[in-house]
Each structure stands twice: as structure tokens, then as C-alpha cells.
Design a protein around this motif. Structure first.
Motif, short mmCIF file in Angstrom:
data_model
loop_
_atom_site.label_atom_id
_atom_site.label_comp_id
_atom_site.label_asym_id
_atom_site.label_seq_id
_atom_site.Cartn_x
_atom_site.Cartn_y
_atom_site.Cartn_z
N VAL A 37 0.61 -1.20 0.31
CA VAL A 37 -0.07 0.21 0.19
C VAL A 37 1.31 1.62 0.01
O VAL A 37 0.57 2.13 -0.91
CB VAL A 37 -0.37 0.41 1.27
CG1 VAL A 37 -1.40 1.44 0.90
CG2 VAL A 37 -1.61 -1.00 1.32
N SER A 42 -0.77 6.75 -6.49
CA SER A 42 -1.77 7.52 -5.83
C SER A 42 -2.94 6.68 -7.21
O SER A 42 -4.32 6.51 -6.64
CB SER A 42 -2.52 8.80 -6.18
OG SER A 42 -1.58 9.33 -7.30
N LEU A 45 -4.60 3.13 -5.81
CA LEU A 45 -4.07 3.56 -4.27
C LEU A 45 -5.33 2.08 -3.90
O LEU A 45 -5.70 1.41 -3.37
CB LEU A 45 -3.83 4.48 -3.98
CG LEU A 45 -3.78 4.52 -2.37
CD1 LEU A 45 -2.26 3.88 -1.77
CD2 LEU A 45 -3.81 5.54 -1.58
N GLY A 46 -6.49 2.59 -5.38
CA GLY A 46 -7.48 2.27 -4.74
C GLY A 46 -7.64 0.76 -4.40
O GLY A 46 -8.75 0.64 -3.37
N VAL A 49 -5.13 -0.34 -1.48
CA VAL A 49 -5.32 -0.10 -0.01
C VAL A 49 -6.36 -0.99 1.12
O VAL A 49 -7.07 -1.59 1.31
CB VAL A 49 -5.79 1.67 0.12
CG1 VAL A 49 -7.22 2.05 -0.38
CG2 VAL A 49 -5.68 1.60 1.74
N PRO A 51 -9.11 -0.28 3.66
CA PRO A 51 -9.91 0.28 4.47
C PRO A 51 -9.61 0.16 6.18
O PRO A 51 -9.25 0.04 6.82
CB PRO A 51 -11.42 -0.73 3.90
CG PRO A 51 -11.25 -1.89 3.86
CD PRO A 51 -9.54 -2.08 3.42
N PHE A 52 -10.36 1.26 6.34
CA PHE A 52 -10.55 2.33 7.28
C PHE A 52 -10.35 0.55 8.61
O PHE A 52 -10.45 0.57 9.58
CB PHE A 52 -10.91 3.30 7.37
CG PHE A 52 -9.37 4.16 7.39
CD1 PHE A 52 -8.75 4.39 7.98
CD2 PHE A 52 -10.16 5.41 6.28
CE1 PHE A 52 -7.63 6.37 8.16
CE2 PHE A 52 -9.78 6.57 6.07
CZ PHE A 52 -8.23 6.88 6.82
N VAL A 89 0.38 3.32 6.98
CA VAL A 89 -0.76 3.15 6.18
C VAL A 89 -2.15 3.85 6.05
O VAL A 89 -2.44 4.58 5.38
CB VAL A 89 -1.87 1.74 5.71
CG1 VAL A 89 -2.49 1.73 4.97
CG2 VAL A 89 -0.03 1.03 4.80
N ALA A 90 -2.61 4.22 7.97
CA ALA A 90 -3.23 5.08 8.42
C ALA A 90 -3.33 6.13 8.12
O ALA A 90 -4.32 6.54 7.49
CB ALA A 90 -3.97 4.25 9.88
N LYS A 92 -1.09 7.59 5.73
CA LYS A 92 -1.58 8.03 4.56
C LYS A 92 -2.25 8.40 4.07
O LYS A 92 -2.31 8.97 2.88
CB LYS A 92 -0.49 6.85 3.98
CG LYS A 92 -0.36 7.05 2.12
CD LYS A 92 0.58 6.13 1.69
CE LYS A 92 0.77 6.45 -0.35
NZ LYS A 92 1.56 5.23 -0.86
N ARG A 93 -3.36 7.30 4.31
CA ARG A 93 -4.90 7.29 3.49
C ARG A 93 -5.28 8.93 4.34
O ARG A 93 -5.36 9.51 3.96
CB ARG A 93 -5.69 6.36 4.23
CG ARG A 93 -5.53 5.37 3.64
CD ARG A 93 -6.38 4.46 3.68
NE ARG A 93 -7.96 4.91 2.92
CZ ARG A 93 -8.87 4.57 3.52
NH1 ARG A 93 -9.34 3.05 3.85
NH2 ARG A 93 -9.50 5.11 2.51
N ASN A 97 -6.57 11.34 1.70
CA ASN A 97 -8.73 11.62 1.94
C ASN A 97 -8.50 11.66 2.84
O ASN A 97 -9.98 10.97 3.52
CB ASN A 97 -8.63 10.63 1.26
CG ASN A 97 -9.74 10.59 1.01
OD1 ASN A 97 -11.23 11.39 0.82
ND2 ASN A 97 -10.67 9.35 0.71
#
Length: 308
Positions: A37, A42, A45-46, A49, A51-52, A89-90, A92-93, A97
Motif C-alpha cells: 500500500v 495514487s 492506491l484504491g 489499500v 480500508p479504515f 498506512v492509516a 497515508k490514507r 483523503n
């Protein structure tokens, strides 16, 4: 499930060594997935990645394994590595966004060791917009998030302030217990201490449960806001009588200890605290008794000395 202790895994026969091996295997895959990830562009990335909700769940699981009784040195090291990668990772997300944050699990996100310098401002902006759109949030809903931010300290101050002021604005819709939980969480975070102190006035003051009020006043005294809590001490704590004896020993001891560098607490509260403790001393933990005696014996306040 691998984060659960063996006796919680149901009727399965669990070999502790096999459990440790399974955990290590799982933990070893997390950094690799996180690296995929972190190195993704970018544009793609979707697809790559996590998810939260998955990030938050994996972080909680890794932390539970790290802190479990069965964890050995190698597993603990693997957990720490996985937790740091998940936090990267969190972060970066969030930076890329912030509006995509799962607000229902905000406290789980904030419990991660994020790069606060990188995420605070974008997250604060997204949070502000979210709160404006969703003004009907249940009062006190952000207390867990504020508590989670306490570990981050000043680095996450902007987020803590945003959440705290939102909760302050809902005090008229809160029960006294919830108001106390908000004030205590904010005080423990070290943020907006002056505003916390200014709210310890009637009629709000008389809605607060005594145990939480004692903790709040102790924190403010420790942080140099003793003069601002004189009224709370005089009108609630010093005159509480037998009610003060029902306050947990650790809270009374914290208030008494704060008296060593807060003359107002020494003057107004140390005597009543000492008398309340004396009436239930048999219920106190043994290590707390000499601490209280030392504080009472070394105070320089005449009012406190007369009560102690």
C-alpha cells in the motif's frame, strides 16, 4: 480470532505453541501488505489499500496479541512492527483523503501511533466539516476519541480541541455524568485546561459527580490552575462530608498529592481528604496510606495541617 486468549476460543483444543506460530505467520504478512500500500501510486492506491475498518481491526488485534499473556519476545517484536506499518498506512490514507475516515471508528484510528505532524491539520479540517454536517451527534460520543488522543499529547492538540469544543457545546443536553466524563477526558489530554476550569461553576458544577470532580480538580491543580478551582473546592469538595469518603482512594490520593504544589488545594481540601480517608482507611491499598501520611505531614498550609 487469533488475538483471543486460548480459553476464549471455545471448545477447540488449542496448543499454545501452535497458536504462537499461527500468530507469527499472520503478523509476518501484515508488513508486506502494508508495504504494498505504501509503495502504490495514487492511481492504483484504491485497489491496494486496506480500508479504515480493516486497519483499525488489525491494529486492535495486534495490540491484543502483544499484550497477551502468551506472547513471547518474537511475537511482541512482530506485533510492534505490524502496528507501526499499519499506522503508516492509516497516516497515508488520512493525509491523502481525510474525508474518507470512518468516523464511527474514530477512536480506534486515533489510538494508532500516527505521524501526527502529517495528519493533524488535514484530519482536523475534515473533522470540522463532518461535525458541521452532523450536528446531531450523540452527546459524549467523542469521549473515547479524546481519551485516545491523550497519548499523542501536543502533537494532536488541534484534533483534541475540535472534539472538545464540539462536546462543550452540547453540555446543556448531557447528563451530569457525561459532562464529567467529557471534562475529565479533556483535562487528562492536557488541552483547553483554562476552559475546563472555567466550567467548574454553578449550575454546571453542581451536576458533576463528586469522584470525577475530584479527579478534574486534581489535574487542574497539577497543571497550575489551582486558583481557578477554589470555588469548586470550597462549595463541593471541602463540604462533601461523608460523601468524600466514597470517592475512590486513588482519586483522593491524587488530590492530596496535588496539594504539594498547589496551595489552594492544600488550604481547601487536604484536611477534608485526610479526615475522609481516616474514616475508611481499612479499605485503602496499603501502598497509598504512607503516601497520604507523607503529604499530610509535609504540607505547609496552616489550614491543611489543622485538618490533617
Amino acid at each position: 480470532r487469533l488475538a483471543e486468549t486460548p480459553y476464549l476460543l471455545g471448545p477447540l483444543s488449542v496448543d499454545v505453541r501452535q497458536l504462537a506460530a499461527a500468530r507469527s505467520k499472520l503478523l509476518a504478512t501484515l508488513p508486506e501488505r502494508c508495504d504494498a500500500v505504501l509503495t502504490a501510486s495514487s492511481r492504483d492506491l484504491g485497489a491496494a489499500v486496506l480500508p479504515f475498518p480493516a486497519l483499525a481491526s488489525l491494529h486492535k488485534a495486534a495490540a491484543a496479541i502483544r499484550d497477551g499473556e502468551e506472547a513471547n519476545g518474537e511475537v511482541v517484536t512482530d506485533c510492534k512492527h505490524a502496528i507501526l506499518k499499519l499506522a503508516m498506512v492509516a497516516g497515508k490514507r488520512v493525509a491523502g483523503n481525510p474525508s474518507g475516515v470512518d468516523w464511527e471508528r474514530l477512536s480506534d484510528l486515533l489510538a494508532m501511533p500516527l505521524d501526527w505532524e502529517a495528519v493533524t491539520e488535514p484530519l482536523r479540517g475534515a473533522l470540522s466539516s463532518h461535525l458541521r454536517r452532523k450536528s446531531s451527534t450523540e452527546p459524549g460520543a467523542f469521549v473515547p476519541a479524546i481519551r485516545a488522543l491523550a497519548a499523542a499529547g501536543r502533537a494532536a492538540r488541534g484534533i483534541t480541541e475540535e472534539l472538545a469544543r464540539h462536546e462543550f457545546g452540547a453540555f446543556d443536553r448531557m447528563e451530569g455524568q457525561t459532562v464529567a466524563e467529557v471534562l475529565l477526558a479533556v483535562a487528562e489530554s492536557g488541552t483547553l485546561l483554562r476552559e475546563v476550569a472555567e466550567r467548574l461553576k454553578p449550575p454546571l458544577l453542581h451536576r458533576l459527580p463528586l469522584p470525577e470532580l475530584v479527579e478534574i480538580v486534581a489535574i487542574l491543580g497539577e497543571r497550575g490552575y489551582g486558583k481557578k478551582v477554589r470555588s469548586a473546592l470550597q462549595t463541593r469538595v471541602a463540604v462533601a462530608g461523608p460523601g468524600l469518603a466514597a470517592v475512590p482512594p486513588h482519586s483522593l490520593l491524587r488530590l492530596a498529592t496535588a496539594a504539594t504544589h498547589c496551595p489552594v488545594i492544600a488550604e481547601c481540601a487536604l484536611g477534608p481528604v485526610a479526615m475522609a480517608a481516616a474514616s475508611v482507611l481499612h479499605l485503602w491499598p496499603l501502598e497509598g496510606i504512607p503516601e497520604l501520611m507523607l503529604v499530610a505531614a509535609t504540607t505547609t498550609s496552616p489550614a491543611a495541617s489543622s485538618g490533617a
